[in-house]
Design a protein around this motif. Structure first.
Motif, PDB file in Angstrom:
ATOM      1  N   HIS A 299       0.871  -1.185   0.000  1.00 32.25           N
ATOM      2  CA  HIS A 299       0.000   0.000   0.000  1.00 32.25           C
ATOM      3  C   HIS A 299       0.903   1.229   0.000  1.00 32.25           C
ATOM      4  O   HIS A 299       2.107   1.109   0.283  1.00 32.25           O
ATOM      5  CB  HIS A 299      -0.884   0.013   1.255  1.00 32.25           C
ATOM      6  CG  HIS A 299      -0.082   0.249   2.499  1.00 32.25           C
ATOM      7  ND1 HIS A 299       0.695  -0.730   3.063  1.00 32.25           N
ATOM      8  CD2 HIS A 299       0.109   1.374   3.241  1.00 32.25           C
ATOM      9  CE1 HIS A 299       1.320  -0.230   4.124  1.00 32.25           C
ATOM     10  NE2 HIS A 299       0.982   1.044   4.256  1.00 32.25           N
ATOM     11  N   GLY A 335      -3.799  -1.499  -3.929  1.00 34.41           N
ATOM     12  CA  GLY A 335      -3.680  -1.033  -2.540  1.00 34.41           C
ATOM     13  C   GLY A 335      -3.065   0.358  -2.447  1.00 34.41           C
ATOM     14  O   GLY A 335      -2.992   0.934  -1.369  1.00 34.41           O
ATOM     15  N   TRP A 336      -2.632   0.914  -3.566  1.00 35.14           N
ATOM     16  CA  TRP A 336      -2.031   2.253  -3.562  1.00 35.14           C
ATOM     17  C   TRP A 336      -3.031   3.287  -4.068  1.00 35.14           C
ATOM     18  O   TRP A 336      -3.987   2.953  -4.762  1.00 35.14           O
ATOM     19  CB  TRP A 336      -0.798   2.300  -4.489  1.00 35.14           C
ATOM     20  CG  TRP A 336       0.394   1.585  -3.953  1.00 35.14           C
ATOM     21  CD1 TRP A 336       0.492   0.248  -3.695  1.00 35.14           C
ATOM     22  CD2 TRP A 336       1.665   2.159  -3.614  1.00 35.14           C
ATOM     23  NE1 TRP A 336       1.737  -0.057  -3.214  1.00 35.14           N
ATOM     24  CE2 TRP A 336       2.490   1.101  -3.163  1.00 35.14           C
ATOM     25  CE3 TRP A 336       2.197   3.445  -3.651  1.00 35.14           C
ATOM     26  CZ2 TRP A 336       3.808   1.308  -2.744  1.00 35.14           C
ATOM     27  CZ3 TRP A 336       3.503   3.651  -3.238  1.00 35.14           C
ATOM     28  CH2 TRP A 336       4.300   2.584  -2.782  1.00 35.14           C
ATOM     29  N   SER A 377      -7.424  -2.802  -3.831  1.00 39.68           N
ATOM     30  CA  SER A 377      -6.651  -3.974  -3.435  1.00 39.68           C
ATOM     31  C   SER A 377      -7.379  -5.270  -3.807  1.00 39.68           C
ATOM     32  O   SER A 377      -8.592  -5.333  -3.812  1.00 39.68           O
ATOM     33  CB  SER A 377      -6.461  -3.906  -1.928  1.00 39.68           C
ATOM     34  OG  SER A 377      -5.463  -4.773  -1.559  1.00 39.68           O
TER      35      SER A 377
END
Ligand SMILES: C[S@@+](CC[C@H](N)C(=O)[O-])C[C@H]1O[C@@H](n2cnc3c(N)ncnc32)[C@H](O)[C@@H]1O
Length: 387
Positions: A299, A335-336, A377
């Motif tokens: 992340h 997740g980023w 994600s």
């Protein structure tokens, strides 16, 4: 120290006014009002020094000297004649006058600028039989005339050189971001120091450096000089005191900040700038194509100022690039959250991703957007494909 209330106008890149407002609120500025491209407020001399040392967002801080209404160029000359300039700075100081005009009927802005310069020189001549020299490149004292319809304001520029010149950028590359815009992009991304941060096209490192400075509470103006140091009322002890106080506000944090760039020269420039600031332990650098990068964490936040494909013959190439960047975002960065500044409104379409936010922001005169992509994600399809 003078506790007299002074009226100020702080300028900033359009789109960042709310962060400038916050900075002024933290310094206990009063009567704070947001305008397009800046914020007006009142404060005292200490506020002025503290603001110049601490603002990450402002371009300059202007101190109001005179204001009123005008009908002609001569009215402006007469108003400038009434200002007691020799009480403000010495005749030995070089000067430069500039003018911004909105919705006025004046024929020539250059002529008005010249008349204000004449008035200042005439006031000095009358008192000392001597006048200050004009230096358009590197003046000691900058005077700014702001005109809107029939209203005028005369300011003295307390910053001198623009505040984005922090004094740390030893090396640069083509098209670097201004430091205050970079700081604003980091703020707009909502990045917190506990999160990983990556700029995959970091150039000279402006975005990641501004993020580290903010996270470590290193004051951006601590290593430079200011316009107000040329004024009669300059108090060197007050400035020195504030510098010491602000240096002690530095905090320690482990940071997970990463920068990479395809170009070795950019890597070298970023590396020199990071070393110069003593930030080597906080930022990891790499030379790499974004298209083949691997996510350092599951992340984090990406902030990026990709090259703008402004020339027509570059357009088709850019589309291929965009597609490859979209593919790597989907493959590696679930997740980023990713934030890209671009003046190309088809940027999300090129990536084949739908932007969850598009914040209007100006990079100089370029009307840009900060595009936000939330890479969901658990799926390598991620952010909704663009329609
Ligand atoms: C507009 S500049 C970034 C400027 C940077 N924000 C600064 O303030 O210095 C764009 C950068 O992207 C880099 N770049 C272009 N294509 C790339 C790619 N495919 N992968 C990695 N870097 C790339 C260029 O080398 C250049 O340094």
């Amino acid at each position: 120290m003078s506790l007299e209330k002074i009226s100020f106008f702080a300028t900033c890149p359009r789109g960042l006014e709310k962060f400038l407002f916050e900075e002024i609120r933290e310094l206990d500025g009063e009567k704070i009002k947001v305008h397009d491209g800046g914020v007006s407020f009142t404060g005292d001399q200490m506020t002025m020094y503290a603001f110049n040392l601490s603002s990450r967002i402002a371009t300059r801080l202007l101190k109001r000297i005179a204001y009123g209404q005008f009908k002609s160029e001569n009215d402006l000359y007469q108003s400038a004649l009434k200002v007691k300039w020799p009480d403000l700075f010495a005749v030995e100081k070089s000067i430069k006058v500039s003018t911004t005009s909105i919705k006025t009927n004046l024929k020539s802005i250059d002529f008005v600028t010249l008349r204000i310069k004449d008035a200042i020189c005439d006031v000095f001549k009358q008192k000392f039989n001597k006048r200050p020299n004009v230096d358009v490149r590197d003046p000691n004292v900058k005077i700014h005339l702001f005109l809107e319809k029939n209203n005028f304001i005369l300011y003295m520029d307390s910053s001198g050189k623009p505040l984005y010149q922090r004094g740390y950028r030893e090396k640069t590359i083509e098209a670097p971001l201004k430091e205050n815009l970079a700081a604003g992009i980091v703020s707009l991304s909502g990045w917190q120091p506990e999160q990983p941060l990556l700029d995959p096209m970091c150039g000279s490192g402006t975005l990641i450096i501004e993020a580290a400075l903010k996270a470590l509470n290193i004051y951006p103006g601590i290593n430079r000089d200011f316009g107000f140091q040329h004024w009669h009322d300059f108090q060197s002890d007050l400035l020195a005191e504030l510098k010491i106080k602000f240096k002690h506000k530095r905090v320690e944090h482990p940071l997970q900040i990463y920068g990479s760039d395809i170009d070795r020269k950019a890597f070298n420039a970023a590396s020199t700038n990071i070393d110069q600031l003593g930030l080597k332990d906080y930022i990891r650098l790499n030379t790499k194509r974004f298209e083949v990068s691997m996510s350092p964490h599951d992340h984090g936040v990406i902030v990026c100022n990709p090259p703008y494909g402004v020339r027509l013959n570059e357009e088709s190439n850019m589309m291929e690039q965009y597609q490859a960047w979209g593919a790597i975002l989907k493959k590696e960065f679930s997740g980023w959250k990713a934030y890209f500044i671009s003046n190309d409104m088809s940027f999300p379409k090129g990536l084949r991703l739908a932007a969850s936010k598009k914040t209007p922001i100006y990079n100089g005169a370029l009307d840009c957007r900060l595009f936000e992509f939330v890479m969901v994600s658990g799926s390598n399809r991620k952010a909704k494909p663009a329609t």
